[in-house]
Scaffold this active site. Structure first.
Site, PDB file in Angstrom:
ATOM      1  N   VAL B  51       0.807  -1.232   0.000  1.00 52.27           N
ATOM      2  CA  VAL B  51       0.000   0.000   0.000  1.00 52.27           C
ATOM      3  C   VAL B  51       0.840   1.282   0.000  1.00 52.27           C
ATOM      4  CG1 VAL B  51      -2.092  -1.017   0.995  1.00 52.27           C
ATOM      5  CG2 VAL B  51      -0.300  -0.155   2.527  1.00 52.27           C
ATOM      6  N   ASN B  77      -6.095   0.038   7.371  1.00 54.39           N
ATOM      7  CA  ASN B  77      -5.585  -0.608   8.586  1.00 54.39           C
ATOM      8  C   ASN B  77      -4.092  -0.941   8.496  1.00 54.39           C
ATOM      9  OD1 ASN B  77      -5.764  -2.707  10.997  1.00 54.39           O
ATOM     10  ND2 ASN B  77      -4.985  -3.817   9.215  1.00 54.39           N
ATOM     11  N   TYR B 150       6.204   6.862  14.574  1.00 50.27           N
ATOM     12  CA  TYR B 150       4.874   6.232  14.594  1.00 50.27           C
ATOM     13  C   TYR B 150       3.824   7.236  15.098  1.00 50.27           C
ATOM     14  CZ  TYR B 150       1.354   2.630  15.730  1.00 50.27           C
ATOM     15  OH  TYR B 150       0.211   1.871  15.814  1.00 50.27           O
ATOM     16  N   ALA B 152       4.005  10.509  15.071  1.00 52.84           N
ATOM     17  CA  ALA B 152       3.826  11.594  14.086  1.00 52.84           C
ATOM     18  C   ALA B 152       2.945  11.105  12.938  1.00 52.84           C
ATOM     19  CB  ALA B 152       5.181  12.047  13.552  1.00 52.84           C
ATOM     20  N   LYS B 154       0.671   8.702  12.969  1.00 54.70           N
ATOM     21  CA  LYS B 154      -0.724   8.511  13.381  1.00 54.70           C
ATOM     22  C   LYS B 154      -1.413   9.854  13.649  1.00 54.70           C
ATOM     23  CE  LYS B 154      -1.012   3.959  13.207  1.00 54.70           C
ATOM     24  NZ  LYS B 154      -1.889   3.295  12.227  1.00 54.70           N
ATOM     25  N   ILE B 183      -3.975  -3.323  22.348  1.00 52.58           N
ATOM     26  CA  ILE B 183      -4.837  -4.466  22.056  1.00 52.58           C
ATOM     27  C   ILE B 183      -3.970  -5.726  22.175  1.00 52.58           C
ATOM     28  CG2 ILE B 183      -6.460  -5.434  20.364  1.00 52.58           C
ATOM     29  CD1 ILE B 183      -7.195  -2.544  21.357  1.00 52.58           C
TER      30      ILE B 183
HETATM   31  N1  LIG Z   1      -2.176  -4.019  17.865  1.00 52.05           N
HETATM   32  C1  LIG Z   1      -2.403  -2.917  18.535  1.00 52.05           C
HETATM   33  O1  LIG Z   1      -2.462  -2.925  19.771  1.00 52.05           O
HETATM   34  C2  LIG Z   1      -2.591  -1.609  17.836  1.00 52.05           C
HETATM   35  C3  LIG Z   1      -2.808  -0.474  18.613  1.00 52.05           C
HETATM   36  C4  LIG Z   1      -3.026   0.736  17.980  1.00 52.05           C
HETATM   37  C5  LIG Z   1      -3.036   0.811  16.607  1.00 52.05           C
HETATM   38  N2  LIG Z   1      -2.804  -0.305  15.871  1.00 52.05           N
HETATM   39  C6  LIG Z   1      -2.838  -0.162  14.403  1.00 52.05           C
HETATM   40  O2  LIG Z   1      -3.646  -1.182  13.858  1.00 52.05           O
HETATM   41  C7  LIG Z   1      -3.181  -1.527  12.559  1.00 52.05           C
HETATM   42  C8  LIG Z   1      -2.970  -3.035  12.478  1.00 52.05           C
HETATM   43  O3  LIG Z   1      -2.031  -3.407  13.458  1.00 52.05           O
HETATM   44  P1  LIG Z   1      -1.781  -4.939  13.873  1.00 52.05           P
HETATM   45  O4  LIG Z   1      -1.378  -4.887  15.285  1.00 52.05           O
HETATM   46  O5  LIG Z   1      -2.915  -5.779  13.459  1.00 52.05           O
HETATM   47  O6  LIG Z   1      -0.480  -5.232  12.973  1.00 52.05           O
HETATM   48  P2  LIG Z   1       0.030  -6.608  12.318  1.00 52.05           P
HETATM   49  O7  LIG Z   1       1.484  -6.409  12.100  1.00 52.05           O
HETATM   50  O8  LIG Z   1      -0.449  -7.777  13.100  1.00 52.05           O
HETATM   51  O9  LIG Z   1      -0.706  -6.647  10.906  1.00 52.05           O
HETATM   52  C9  LIG Z   1      -0.484  -5.655   9.941  1.00 52.05           C
HETATM   53  C10 LIG Z   1      -0.821  -6.196   8.573  1.00 52.05           C
HETATM   54  O10 LIG Z   1      -0.556  -5.141   7.632  1.00 52.05           O
HETATM   55  C11 LIG Z   1       0.221  -5.670   6.576  1.00 52.05           C
HETATM   56  N3  LIG Z   1       1.064  -4.618   6.025  1.00 52.05           N
HETATM   57  C12 LIG Z   1       2.037  -3.914   6.647  1.00 52.05           C
HETATM   58  N4  LIG Z   1       2.621  -3.070   5.785  1.00 52.05           N
HETATM   59  C13 LIG Z   1       1.996  -3.235   4.582  1.00 52.05           C
HETATM   60  C14 LIG Z   1       2.161  -2.656   3.298  1.00 52.05           C
HETATM   61  N5  LIG Z   1       3.099  -1.732   3.067  1.00 52.05           N
HETATM   62  N6  LIG Z   1       1.342  -3.057   2.312  1.00 52.05           N
HETATM   63  C15 LIG Z   1       0.403  -3.998   2.530  1.00 52.05           C
HETATM   64  N7  LIG Z   1       0.206  -4.605   3.708  1.00 52.05           N
HETATM   65  C16 LIG Z   1       1.002  -4.213   4.740  1.00 52.05           C
HETATM   66  C17 LIG Z   1       1.041  -6.793   7.189  1.00 52.05           C
HETATM   67  O11 LIG Z   1       1.492  -7.702   6.193  1.00 52.05           O
HETATM   68  C18 LIG Z   1       0.048  -7.403   8.168  1.00 52.05           C
HETATM   69  O12 LIG Z   1      -0.744  -8.397   7.565  1.00 52.05           O
HETATM   70  C19 LIG Z   1      -1.920  -0.695  12.323  1.00 52.05           C
HETATM   71  O13 LIG Z   1      -2.254   0.446  11.589  1.00 52.05           O
HETATM   72  C20 LIG Z   1      -1.490  -0.329  13.723  1.00 52.05           C
HETATM   73  O14 LIG Z   1      -0.756   0.865  13.732  1.00 52.05           O
HETATM   74  C21 LIG Z   1      -2.591  -1.512  16.447  1.00 52.05           C
END
Ligand SMILES: NC(=O)c1ccc[n+]([C@@H]2O[C@H](COP(=O)([O-])OP(=O)(O)OC[C@H]3O[C@@H](n4cnc5c(N)ncnc54)[C@H](O)[C@@H]3O)[C@@H](O)[C@H]2O)c1
Lengths: 79, 241
Positions: B51, B77, B150, B152, B154, B183
């Site tokens: 992406v 996401n 990160y 900045a 978000k 989470i």
């Molecule tokens: N897990 C948490 O506690 C938490 C908290 C706050 C925010 N977030 C946000 O939630 C979102 C998902 O996080 P997660 O914890 O599920 O992460 P994760 O690493 O488990 O999953 C992220 C997914 O995104 C895909 N991805 C990453 N870069 C990509 C790219 N350039 N192109 C296509 N796909 C790509 C990865 O392959 C993976 O499948 C993120 O934006 C993260 O910042 C997560």
């Protein structure tokens, strides 16, 4: 173990004083990351009126390493 | 309803995709991880996409529209949690934050949201789709120790969310964000030490980590409620950082 140093370390790393011993290393303390290292350096510099260099700081990854560096800086520490 | 979920191969994205599917949506997931795409439930359509690549994104989005008729919902996401303090006195090769890594973290967490939204909103506008954009932000957007890049990125996501809600409202397109706290996902356990998690639990009024399902429910809410626009919805158990 030096009482004053043990107190400083326990406050920086939020451990109990009795958990501080000479064998303790960075790997044993979950909270000992680079930001805590900065807190540690600033506290030691303030408390002992010393200046620590980057090579000193890189050696301070265990209580034994901290004691060595402090002694080299002329800080008197109890065993 | 046709929903496109980025980074839906695993983690929160996969749970969001499954939740939307169970609500009756046709769900397309884009992810750069081919193995994760291969493991998707058969009822979810998967497409390989990085992406951060604008041309590829336009092509893939156009192919989704060709296959499914339109895109009603985009969930931005995909993202990567990245920790590096501004100053690291334990790094002898240079104590300051690496600029290349700063750029990488901002590209994957901020530019990607811009790139995907451009590709999808173009189709929404051309097809007169009254769609919804949902950006996955983070509690870190308000500034979090050890997360310059990160946080900045978000914060930028939040600013784009509000901006787009104002600009796109006239086309009937809404834009909201969901900002999870901590989470209980694999990525959280990888990014944080046991000690940091303990500290977070102590400071969270609800005394626990969030569930991925709770984030998915919030995403569904901002999609379903047609008067919610320009909102950054916190899902963090009351934690303030
Ligand atoms: N897990 C948490 O506690 C938490 C908290 C706050 C925010 N977030 C946000 O939630 C979102 C998902 O996080 P997660 O914890 O599920 O992460 P994760 O690493 O488990 O999953 C992220 C997914 O995104 C895909 N991805 C990453 N870069 C990509 C790219 N350039 N192109 C296509 N796909 C790509 C990865 O392959 C993976 O499948 C993120 O934006 C993260 O910042 C997560």
């Amino acid at each position: 173990m030096d009482k004053r140093l043990a107190l400083i370390l326990s406050e920086v790393f939020r451990l109990k004083e009795k958990e501080i011993n000479i064998a303790l290393t960075k790997a044993d303390v979950g909270s000992w990351d680079s930001l805590k290292q900065m807190d540690l350096v600033l506290t030691l510099e303030r408390e002992y009126n010393i200046l620590l260099t980057i090579p000193d700081i890189l050696r301070m990854v265990s209580v034994a390493g901290i004691v060595d560096v402090l002694r080299e800086k002329g800080v008197a520490l109890e065993d | 309803m046709v929903a496109l979920v980025t980074g839906g191969g695993k983690g929160l994205g996969l749970v969001i995709a499954e939740h939307l599917l169970s609500n009756g949506a046709t769900v397309v997931v884009v992810d750069r991880d081919r193995d994760a795409l291969d493991a998707l439930p058969t009822s979810v359509f998967g497409k390989c996409l990085d992406v951060t690549q604008p041309e590829e994104a336009r092509t893939v989005v156009a192919s989704v529209v060709k296959e499914h008729g339109r895109i009603d919902v985009l969930v931005n996401n995909a993202g990567v949690i990245y920790n590096e303090p501004l100053v690291n006195i334990m790094k002898p090769e240079g104590i300051m934050h690496d600029y290349g890594r700063f750029r990488e973290a901002v590209t994957v967490n901020l530019d990607s949201v811009f790139i995907m939204t451009c590709a999808v909103v173009e189709q929404m506008v051309l097809l007169r789709t009254k769609g919804v954009i949902v950006n996955i932000s983070s509690i870190s957007a308000c500034g979090n120790e050890g997360q310059t890049a990160y946080a900045a990125a978000k914060a930028g996501v939040n600013a784009m969310t509000v901006t787009w809600s104002k600009e796109l409202g006239r086309c009937g397109i809404r834009c909201n964000a969901v900002a999870p706290g901590f989470i209980g996902t694999e990525s959280t356990h990888q990014a944080l030490s046991v000690d940091s998690i303990k500290h977070i639990l102590q400071n969270t009024p609800l005394g626990r980590l969030g569930k991925a399902q709770e984030v998915a429910q919030a995403v569904a809410t901002v999609i379903e409620n047609e008067f919610i626009n320009g909102v950054i919805l916190d899902v963090n158990g009351g934690l303030v950082i």
